[in-house]
Design an enzyme around this catalytic site. Structure first.
Site, PDB file in Angstrom:
ATOM      1  N   SER A 148     -43.598 -24.686 -45.836  1.00 30.34           N
ATOM      2  CA  SER A 148     -42.445 -24.146 -46.563  1.00 30.34           C
ATOM      3  C   SER A 148     -41.379 -23.765 -45.538  1.00 30.34           C
ATOM      4  O   SER A 148     -41.583 -23.888 -44.329  1.00 30.34           O
ATOM      5  CB  SER A 148     -42.859 -22.909 -47.349  1.00 30.34           C
ATOM      6  OG  SER A 148     -43.061 -21.837 -46.447  1.00 30.34           O
ATOM      7  N   LYS A 149     -40.270 -23.256 -46.058  1.00 34.38           N
ATOM      8  CA  LYS A 149     -39.139 -22.884 -45.191  1.00 34.38           C
ATOM      9  C   LYS A 149     -39.546 -21.883 -44.114  1.00 34.38           C
ATOM     10  O   LYS A 149     -38.946 -21.818 -43.052  1.00 34.38           O
ATOM     11  CB  LYS A 149     -38.005 -22.300 -46.029  1.00 34.38           C
ATOM     12  CG  LYS A 149     -37.392 -23.314 -46.961  1.00 34.38           C
ATOM     13  CD  LYS A 149     -35.856 -23.250 -46.948  1.00 34.38           C
ATOM     14  CE  LYS A 149     -35.224 -24.461 -47.598  1.00 34.38           C
ATOM     15  NZ  LYS A 149     -35.259 -24.415 -49.062  1.00 34.38           N
ATOM     16  N   ARG A 150     -40.572 -21.092 -44.435  1.00 36.06           N
ATOM     17  CA  ARG A 150     -41.070 -20.119 -43.453  1.00 36.06           C
ATOM     18  C   ARG A 150     -41.447 -20.794 -42.129  1.00 36.06           C
ATOM     19  O   ARG A 150     -41.403 -20.193 -41.068  1.00 36.06           O
ATOM     20  CB  ARG A 150     -42.340 -19.461 -44.007  1.00 36.06           C
ATOM     21  CG  ARG A 150     -42.129 -18.126 -44.640  1.00 36.06           C
ATOM     22  CD  ARG A 150     -43.434 -17.430 -44.955  1.00 36.06           C
ATOM     23  NE  ARG A 150     -44.523 -18.274 -45.405  1.00 36.06           N
ATOM     24  CZ  ARG A 150     -45.590 -18.563 -44.680  1.00 36.06           C
ATOM     25  NH1 ARG A 150     -45.731 -18.082 -43.465  1.00 36.06           N
ATOM     26  NH2 ARG A 150     -46.544 -19.338 -45.171  1.00 36.06           N
ATOM     27  N   HIS A 151     -41.898 -22.037 -42.220  1.00 35.89           N
ATOM     28  CA  HIS A 151     -42.346 -22.748 -41.022  1.00 35.89           C
ATOM     29  C   HIS A 151     -41.205 -23.406 -40.265  1.00 35.89           C
ATOM     30  O   HIS A 151     -41.415 -24.023 -39.228  1.00 35.89           O
ATOM     31  CB  HIS A 151     -43.368 -23.829 -41.402  1.00 35.89           C
ATOM     32  CG  HIS A 151     -44.608 -23.276 -42.014  1.00 35.89           C
ATOM     33  ND1 HIS A 151     -44.845 -23.297 -43.370  1.00 35.89           N
ATOM     34  CD2 HIS A 151     -45.676 -22.674 -41.462  1.00 35.89           C
ATOM     35  CE1 HIS A 151     -46.006 -22.741 -43.620  1.00 35.89           C
ATOM     36  NE2 HIS A 151     -46.538 -22.351 -42.488  1.00 35.89           N
ATOM     37  N   GLY A 152     -39.989 -23.315 -40.805  1.00 38.67           N
ATOM     38  CA  GLY A 152     -38.863 -24.010 -40.176  1.00 38.67           C
ATOM     39  C   GLY A 152     -38.256 -24.939 -41.210  1.00 38.67           C
ATOM     40  O   GLY A 152     -38.506 -24.801 -42.408  1.00 38.67           O
TER      41      GLY A 152
END
Ligand code: GLU
Length: 511
Positions: free
Chosen positions: A272-276
């Site tokens: 997800s966006k959390r990972h980049g």
């Protein structure tokens, strides 16, 4: 398989956001399968959720697939041979199919209001400890009079599929089935997945606005487009029994289903966006090369069966097979992507690399929009120095700006570390004299000058190399010093050495 040119596969993204790397991985697997077999690869835009789809996202999908070289083979006549198919242009077709299911008794009108459905869900969640069972089938059992009554009230109905009340729905899964759910787990023996019909609710197939749901549109299209395989992300597996029921109700043969392993972040949570960044075009903009991205994504959940990792497009096509798709989740590891991108960057020739890199330098304001031949040649020389060390093209402005600016931006920490040493002002002054005499002013002669002076001063070459690098580039790290000096040229190097001597004297006074 290699000669099975009847293979027809698709990718069916919804334009509800920028094209996600996970969906792109699905596109790549399907594309590789089609190209391996000499079959057909179809792009279908699933835009029937009018509240969430946006034309700019559709543009982004096309842009990202084109950037990766994922060409699609068919489309509706009106758009020319290369489509893509767009579901919002096919709504009539889905309505007709929904109507045919009404006629055959496999579907029914539902007049329940959103408020009633929400109430029902709330009640179920309370009674089932947080779990809703789904639609309670109120409208499935309406009498003809009750239905006429609802219609008279002018309620716009949805159409729901009437799921069989008992029995199981089985389907063959050519990937997940190898380890599946019905207890038979031997690879290659049982590839069946089995769902209790009682666990499925009567899902909506046509919404009250006349637009189909994903389930109906997907099945109608996969059938009409004659898909032989549906390879899609594992998150869709819970939809597949519904699709199988729809195929049966229409009297159609379903395609082979294969659900691809999940793509996870390095912490093993769903990517997800959390990972980049998750959008393919974000990677393009950061300066990943299309083939690096393609190669990297192709290996997310598929392997060629040997230990090859860097593979050309043709090698990937040649090696691709469904059997090589794994069952275990795959990890989106950015360090591996960086490594692969670095590899592809280093394998570009100078002209190609300049072409790829120029937009980044222009964007950073380091070079003008349209450099002439001689300037381009100079830029090519600078870039060649950086080519060895960059992982992504967007690092280039930072790595090469010392070359394009009249004066380097001196990093205060670098100045403090190397230019404040006592010996530096006089050593750099002596070095300038040696540089002045260097003929030609190339890497070999500048190296000779630096090493010669180090000998004379009885110091290690590094004690001179570091301050010299800070003097001409403003930083402590960068491409090889002697090559850098050569590309900068004698005049600029002398000017910068003098500037550094002044800076050194100044900082020593401050100390
Ligand atoms: N529209 C779905 C998506 O966005 C397609 C799922 C499928 O391949 O059936 O991924």
């Amino acid at each position: 398989m290699a000669s099975d040119n009847t293979v027809r596969v698709r990718v069916a993204p919804s334009p509800t956001g920028l094209l996600h790397v996970g969906v792109t991985r699905t596109a790549i697997f399907n594309w590789l399968l089609a190209r391996h077999c000499g079959g057909r690869f179809i792009l279908r835009i699933e835009d029937t959720d009018q509240t969430r789809c946006r034309p700019e996202y559709q543009q982004n999908i096309l842009e990202a697939l084109r950037w990766l070289g994922l060409d699609w083979d068919e489309g509706p006549e009106a758009d020319g041979p290369h489509g893509p198919y767009v579901q919002s242009q096919r709504v009539q077709l889905y309505r007709e199919h929904a109507r045919s299911l009404l006629e055959s008794g496999h579907a029914y009108y539902c007049y329940c209001s959103p408020e009633r459905l929400a109430d029902m869900r709330r009640r179920q969640e309370q009674e089932q400890r947080g779990e809703a069972l789904g639609y309670d089938r109120l409208c499935r059992h309406l009498s003809a009079e009750e239905r006429a009554q609802k219609e008279a009230e002018g309620i716009a109905p949805t159409i729901r599929f009437a799921v069989p009340l008992s029995g199981t729905t089985d389907f063959r899964d050519i990937i997940v089935g190898r380890m599946m759910v019905d207890g038979t787990t031997v690879e290659g023996v049982a590839r069946h997945t089995s769902f209790e019909n009682a666990s499925l609710d009567d899902f909506v197939i046509l919404k009250s606005d006349g637009f189909p749901t994903y389930h109906l549109a997907s099945v109608v299209d996969d059938h009409l487009m004659a898909m032989t395989h549906v390879l899609r992300a594992q998150e869709w597996i819970s939809s597949t029994p519904r699709h199988v029921l729809l195929y049966a109700a229409f009297g159609w043969e379903p395609p082979a289903f294969g659900h691809l392993p999940m793509v996870l972040g390095t912490d093993r949570a769903k990517l997800s966006k959390r990972h980049g960044a998750t959008a393919v075009t974000a990677y393009r903009d950061q300066g990943y090369l299309p083939h690096a991205m393609f190669n990297f994504l192709a290996l997310l959940g598929w392997a060629p069966g040997d230990d090859r990792e860097v593979m050309t497009r043709d090698e990937l096509i040649e090696a691709f097979s469904i059997d090589g798709i794994g069952k275990a989740p795959s990890i989106f590891d950015i360090t591996k992507l960086d490594w692969m991108n670095g590899h592809y960057i280093r394998s570009c020739d100078r002209e190609r690399f300049t072409e790829l890199a120029l937009p980044y330098l222009i964007e950073a304001g380091l070079v003008g929009a349209d450099p002439g031949c001689a300037e381009r040649d100079q830029i090519g020389r600078v870039l060649a120095l950086a080519q060895e060390r960059v992982k992504v093209l967007s690092e280039l402005p930072r790595l090469t700006e010392f070359f394009f600016r009249a004066e380097p931006k001196y990093d205060p920490a670098a100045v403090k570390k190397w230019l404040t040493k006592d010996y530096v002002p006089s050593a750099l002054t002596d070095l300038a004299t040696r540089f002045e005499a260097a003929q030609p002013f190339d890497a070999a002669n500048t190296e000779r000058a630096v090493r010669g002076l180090a000998d004379q001063l009885e110091m290690k070459p590094a004690a001179l190399i570091h301050p010299t690098r800070v003097a001409v580039t403003g930083r402590t790290t960068g491409p090889g010093l002697f090559e850098t000096l050569e590309v900068l040229g004698k005049e600029r190097c002398l000017k910068r050495l003098r500037k550094a001597v002044a800076l050194a004297a100044e900082s020593q006074n401050i100390e």
